[in-house]
Design a protein around this motif. Structure first.
Motif, PDB file in Angstrom:
ATOM      1  N   ALA A 190      10.785  -4.139 -14.284  1.00 41.63           N
ATOM      2  CA  ALA A 190       9.932  -5.286 -14.615  1.00 41.63           C
ATOM      3  C   ALA A 190       8.965  -5.579 -13.481  1.00 41.63           C
ATOM      4  O   ALA A 190       7.788  -5.890 -13.719  1.00 41.63           O
ATOM      5  CB  ALA A 190      10.797  -6.510 -14.910  1.00 41.63           C
ATOM      6  N   TRP A 191       9.449  -5.460 -12.253  1.00 44.06           N
ATOM      7  CA  TRP A 191       8.575  -5.684 -11.091  1.00 44.06           C
ATOM      8  C   TRP A 191       7.493  -4.613 -11.012  1.00 44.06           C
ATOM      9  O   TRP A 191       6.322  -4.911 -10.764  1.00 44.06           O
ATOM     10  CB  TRP A 191       9.411  -5.692  -9.814  1.00 44.06           C
ATOM     11  CG  TRP A 191       8.581  -5.854  -8.572  1.00 44.06           C
ATOM     12  CD1 TRP A 191       8.049  -7.006  -8.072  1.00 44.06           C
ATOM     13  CD2 TRP A 191       8.160  -4.806  -7.682  1.00 44.06           C
ATOM     14  NE1 TRP A 191       7.326  -6.744  -6.918  1.00 44.06           N
ATOM     15  CE2 TRP A 191       7.382  -5.401  -6.664  1.00 44.06           C
ATOM     16  CE3 TRP A 191       8.382  -3.432  -7.655  1.00 44.06           C
ATOM     17  CZ2 TRP A 191       6.821  -4.658  -5.625  1.00 44.06           C
ATOM     18  CZ3 TRP A 191       7.822  -2.685  -6.624  1.00 44.06           C
ATOM     19  CH2 TRP A 191       7.050  -3.303  -5.622  1.00 44.06           C
ATOM     20  N   ILE A 192       7.878  -3.349 -11.235  1.00 40.89           N
ATOM     21  CA  ILE A 192       6.921  -2.244 -11.187  1.00 40.89           C
ATOM     22  C   ILE A 192       5.834  -2.426 -12.236  1.00 40.89           C
ATOM     23  O   ILE A 192       4.636  -2.275 -11.957  1.00 40.89           O
ATOM     24  CB  ILE A 192       7.650  -0.895 -11.396  1.00 40.89           C
ATOM     25  CG1 ILE A 192       8.549  -0.580 -10.203  1.00 40.89           C
ATOM     26  CG2 ILE A 192       6.643   0.236 -11.606  1.00 40.89           C
ATOM     27  CD1 ILE A 192       9.442   0.625 -10.405  1.00 40.89           C
ATOM     28  N   VAL A 193       6.238  -2.764 -13.443  1.00 42.33           N
ATOM     29  CA  VAL A 193       5.287  -2.936 -14.536  1.00 42.33           C
ATOM     30  C   VAL A 193       4.341  -4.101 -14.264  1.00 42.33           C
ATOM     31  O   VAL A 193       3.129  -3.997 -14.478  1.00 42.33           O
ATOM     32  CB  VAL A 193       6.046  -3.152 -15.863  1.00 42.33           C
ATOM     33  CG1 VAL A 193       5.109  -3.670 -16.952  1.00 42.33           C
ATOM     34  CG2 VAL A 193       6.706  -1.853 -16.310  1.00 42.33           C
ATOM     35  N   SER A 194       4.874  -5.221 -13.781  1.00 40.46           N
ATOM     36  CA  SER A 194       4.016  -6.382 -13.521  1.00 40.46           C
ATOM     37  C   SER A 194       3.043  -6.103 -12.376  1.00 40.46           C
ATOM     38  O   SER A 194       1.885  -6.510 -12.421  1.00 40.46           O
ATOM     39  CB  SER A 194       4.870  -7.609 -13.198  1.00 40.46           C
ATOM     40  OG  SER A 194       5.573  -7.442 -11.978  1.00 40.46           O
ATOM     41  N   ARG A 195       3.506  -5.383 -11.374  1.00 37.36           N
ATOM     42  CA  ARG A 195       2.641  -5.031 -10.246  1.00 37.36           C
ATOM     43  C   ARG A 195       1.505  -4.118 -10.704  1.00 37.36           C
ATOM     44  O   ARG A 195       0.346  -4.297 -10.320  1.00 37.36           O
ATOM     45  CB  ARG A 195       3.467  -4.349  -9.159  1.00 37.36           C
ATOM     46  CG  ARG A 195       2.715  -4.037  -7.873  1.00 37.36           C
ATOM     47  CD  ARG A 195       3.696  -3.614  -6.788  1.00 37.36           C
ATOM     48  NE  ARG A 195       3.017  -3.273  -5.547  1.00 37.36           N
ATOM     49  CZ  ARG A 195       2.646  -2.032  -5.217  1.00 37.36           C
ATOM     50  NH1 ARG A 195       2.919  -1.025  -6.037  1.00 37.36           N
ATOM     51  NH2 ARG A 195       2.030  -1.796  -4.079  1.00 37.36           N
ATOM     52  N   ALA A 196       1.837  -3.135 -11.546  1.00 33.15           N
ATOM     53  CA  ALA A 196       0.821  -2.251 -12.091  1.00 33.15           C
ATOM     54  C   ALA A 196      -0.170  -3.033 -12.954  1.00 33.15           C
ATOM     55  O   ALA A 196      -1.372  -2.769 -12.922  1.00 33.15           O
ATOM     56  CB  ALA A 196       1.476  -1.142 -12.911  1.00 33.15           C
ATOM     57  N   ALA A 208     -12.838   3.855 -14.356  1.00 35.49           N
ATOM     58  CA  ALA A 208     -11.817   4.807 -14.800  1.00 35.49           C
ATOM     59  C   ALA A 208     -10.471   4.129 -14.854  1.00 35.49           C
ATOM     60  O   ALA A 208     -10.205   3.179 -14.114  1.00 35.49           O
ATOM     61  CB  ALA A 208     -11.770   6.002 -13.840  1.00 35.49           C
ATOM     62  N   ALA A 209      -9.600   4.620 -15.688  1.00 36.47           N
ATOM     63  CA  ALA A 209      -8.263   4.035 -15.815  1.00 36.47           C
ATOM     64  C   ALA A 209      -7.520   4.170 -14.508  1.00 36.47           C
ATOM     65  O   ALA A 209      -7.561   5.209 -13.862  1.00 36.47           O
ATOM     66  CB  ALA A 209      -7.492   4.738 -16.937  1.00 36.47           C
ATOM     67  N   HIS A 210      -6.867   3.097 -14.110  1.00 40.64           N
ATOM     68  CA  HIS A 210      -6.095   3.114 -12.862  1.00 40.64           C
ATOM     69  C   HIS A 210      -4.849   3.973 -13.046  1.00 40.64           C
ATOM     70  O   HIS A 210      -4.231   3.954 -14.115  1.00 40.64           O
ATOM     71  CB  HIS A 210      -5.685   1.679 -12.512  1.00 40.64           C
ATOM     72  CG  HIS A 210      -5.202   1.544 -11.104  1.00 40.64           C
ATOM     73  ND1 HIS A 210      -3.952   1.949 -10.734  1.00 40.64           N
ATOM     74  CD2 HIS A 210      -5.817   1.067  -9.989  1.00 40.64           C
ATOM     75  CE1 HIS A 210      -3.794   1.721  -9.433  1.00 40.64           C
ATOM     76  NE2 HIS A 210      -4.913   1.194  -8.975  1.00 40.64           N
ATOM     77  N   PRO A 211      -4.467   4.761 -12.046  1.00 37.96           N
ATOM     78  CA  PRO A 211      -3.282   5.607 -12.196  1.00 37.96           C
ATOM     79  C   PRO A 211      -2.020   4.847 -12.461  1.00 37.96           C
ATOM     80  O   PRO A 211      -1.036   5.417 -12.908  1.00 37.96           O
ATOM     81  CB  PRO A 211      -3.220   6.346 -10.847  1.00 37.96           C
ATOM     82  CG  PRO A 211      -4.058   5.545  -9.912  1.00 37.96           C
ATOM     83  CD  PRO A 211      -5.121   4.949 -10.759  1.00 37.96           C
ATOM     84  N   ASP A 212      -1.999   3.548 -12.178  1.00 36.52           N
ATOM     85  CA  ASP A 212      -0.803   2.764 -12.419  1.00 36.52           C
ATOM     86  C   ASP A 212      -0.797   2.147 -13.810  1.00 36.52           C
ATOM     87  O   ASP A 212       0.014   1.294 -14.126  1.00 36.52           O
ATOM     88  CB  ASP A 212      -0.675   1.627 -11.393  1.00 36.52           C
ATOM     89  CG  ASP A 212      -0.135   2.152 -10.073  1.00 36.52           C
ATOM     90  OD1 ASP A 212       0.596   3.158 -10.107  1.00 36.52           O
ATOM     91  OD2 ASP A 212      -0.428   1.548  -9.035  1.00 36.52           O
ATOM     92  N   ASN A 213      -1.762   2.545 -14.661  1.00 36.81           N
ATOM     93  CA  ASN A 213      -1.804   2.027 -16.025  1.00 36.81           C
ATOM     94  C   ASN A 213      -0.583   2.528 -16.773  1.00 36.81           C
ATOM     95  O   ASN A 213      -0.503   3.706 -17.109  1.00 36.81           O
ATOM     96  CB  ASN A 213      -3.092   2.502 -16.717  1.00 36.81           C
ATOM     97  CG  ASN A 213      -3.261   1.890 -18.086  1.00 36.81           C
ATOM     98  OD1 ASN A 213      -2.330   1.298 -18.632  1.00 36.81           O
ATOM     99  ND2 ASN A 213      -4.447   2.036 -18.649  1.00 36.81           N
ATOM    100  N   LEU A 214       0.357   1.639 -17.046  1.00 33.95           N
ATOM    101  CA  LEU A 214       1.588   2.045 -17.709  1.00 33.95           C
ATOM    102  C   LEU A 214       1.566   1.720 -19.187  1.00 33.95           C
ATOM    103  O   LEU A 214       2.519   2.014 -19.894  1.00 33.95           O
ATOM    104  CB  LEU A 214       2.780   1.344 -17.047  1.00 33.95           C
ATOM    105  CG  LEU A 214       2.924   1.575 -15.563  1.00 33.95           C
ATOM    106  CD1 LEU A 214       4.147   0.833 -15.032  1.00 33.95           C
ATOM    107  CD2 LEU A 214       3.054   3.054 -15.254  1.00 33.95           C
ATOM    108  N   GLY A 215       0.497   1.123 -19.670  1.00 35.93           N
ATOM    109  CA  GLY A 215       0.442   0.752 -21.066  1.00 35.93           C
ATOM    110  C   GLY A 215      -0.177   1.858 -21.889  1.00 35.93           C
ATOM    111  O   GLY A 215      -0.511   2.932 -21.424  1.00 35.93           O
ATOM    112  N   MET A 216      -0.320   1.553 -23.151  1.00 35.25           N
ATOM    113  CA  MET A 216      -0.928   2.517 -24.075  1.00 35.25           C
ATOM    114  C   MET A 216      -2.298   2.002 -24.504  1.00 35.25           C
ATOM    115  O   MET A 216      -2.457   0.802 -24.631  1.00 35.25           O
ATOM    116  CB  MET A 216      -0.028   2.717 -25.291  1.00 35.25           C
ATOM    117  CG  MET A 216       1.256   3.453 -24.938  1.00 35.25           C
ATOM    118  SD  MET A 216       0.981   5.145 -24.420  1.00 35.25           S
ATOM    119  CE  MET A 216       0.545   5.882 -25.993  1.00 35.25           C
TER     120      MET A 216
END
Length: 216
Positions: A190-196, A208-216
């Motif tokens: 949860a922390w990783i996702v919120s930080r990203a 450009a899309a950030h490399p930490d983009n974890l969504g779809m």
């Protein structure tokens, strides 16, 4: 993973944007668990011995297999509803984010079991994943500062709060270590996702899309 910036509201979403697809993934994963147990019953293949064997190099690969193995049909049945519900809700951020969250819980939760569980045991079952997903759902609203996610967390806590006692030693036949480390890994996810998400939100629009983009 989409090359387009995620919608600002996606980080605070409480339900998947595409419920049918999310439901299909949750059901497919659950069906996989039943198929594995069916194979183990019919052969019988004694697949349970492929679980996590603490501090054994031969049992280290059990981290990869343990969540899809179960000691009995009763064991699997007890995990079915939590797996279906929590897997579905965790896909609110998209399939890509779900994979990241699930992989974090799967690997780190299993590694914790391998390090501290009692020697001579085999740990199997999807309950570690279920605890991880539940912990993720309970704390993500804090990291995201989302009232709607906190409200959902309160509802989940009311319905499944009793599960959390499973992180404490009680029944010797139940892996409290799997529950505890699964939950801790879920909080970390949860922390990783919120930080990203915060990094993505701060990136220039149209870039450009950030490399930490974890969504779809």
């Amino acid at each position: 993973m989409s090359g387009q910036p995620a919608h600002p509201a996606s980080a605070k979403r409480i339900l998947p944007a595409d419920p049918k697809s999310a439901g299909a993934v949750a059901v497919a994963f659950t069906v996989l668990l039943y198929l594995v147990e069916l194979v183990d019953t019919v052969l019988p293949a004694e697949l349970d011995t492929g679980g996590i064997a603490p501090r054994s190099l031969d049992g280290l690969d059990g981290i990869l297999w343990a969540p899809v193995l179960h000691g009995s049909w009763g064991h699997l049945l007890s995990n079915t509803i939590p797996v279906l519900v929590f897997a579905f809700l965790t896909m609110a951020g998209g399939l890509g984010q779900w994979i990241v969250v699930t992989a974090t819980i799967w690997i780190l939760g299993g590694a914790g079991v391998w390090l501290v569980a009692e020697s001579g045991t085999f740990t199997v079952g999807a309950s570690g994943l279920a605890f991880g997903w539940l912990a993720f759902l309970l704390v993500r609203g804090i990291f995201n500062r989302s009232g709607s996610q906190l409200l959902l967390a309160g509802m989940l806590l009311f319905i499944w709060g009793g599960m959390l006692w499973g992180v404490l030693p009680s029944n010797p036949n139940i892996s409290w270590q799997g529950h505890l480390f699964g939950a801790l890994a879920g909080i970390l996810a949860a922390w990783i996702v919120s930080r990203a998400g915060r990094r993505r939100k701060a990136s220039p629009p149209g870039g450009a899309a950030h490399p930490d983009n974890l969504g779809m």
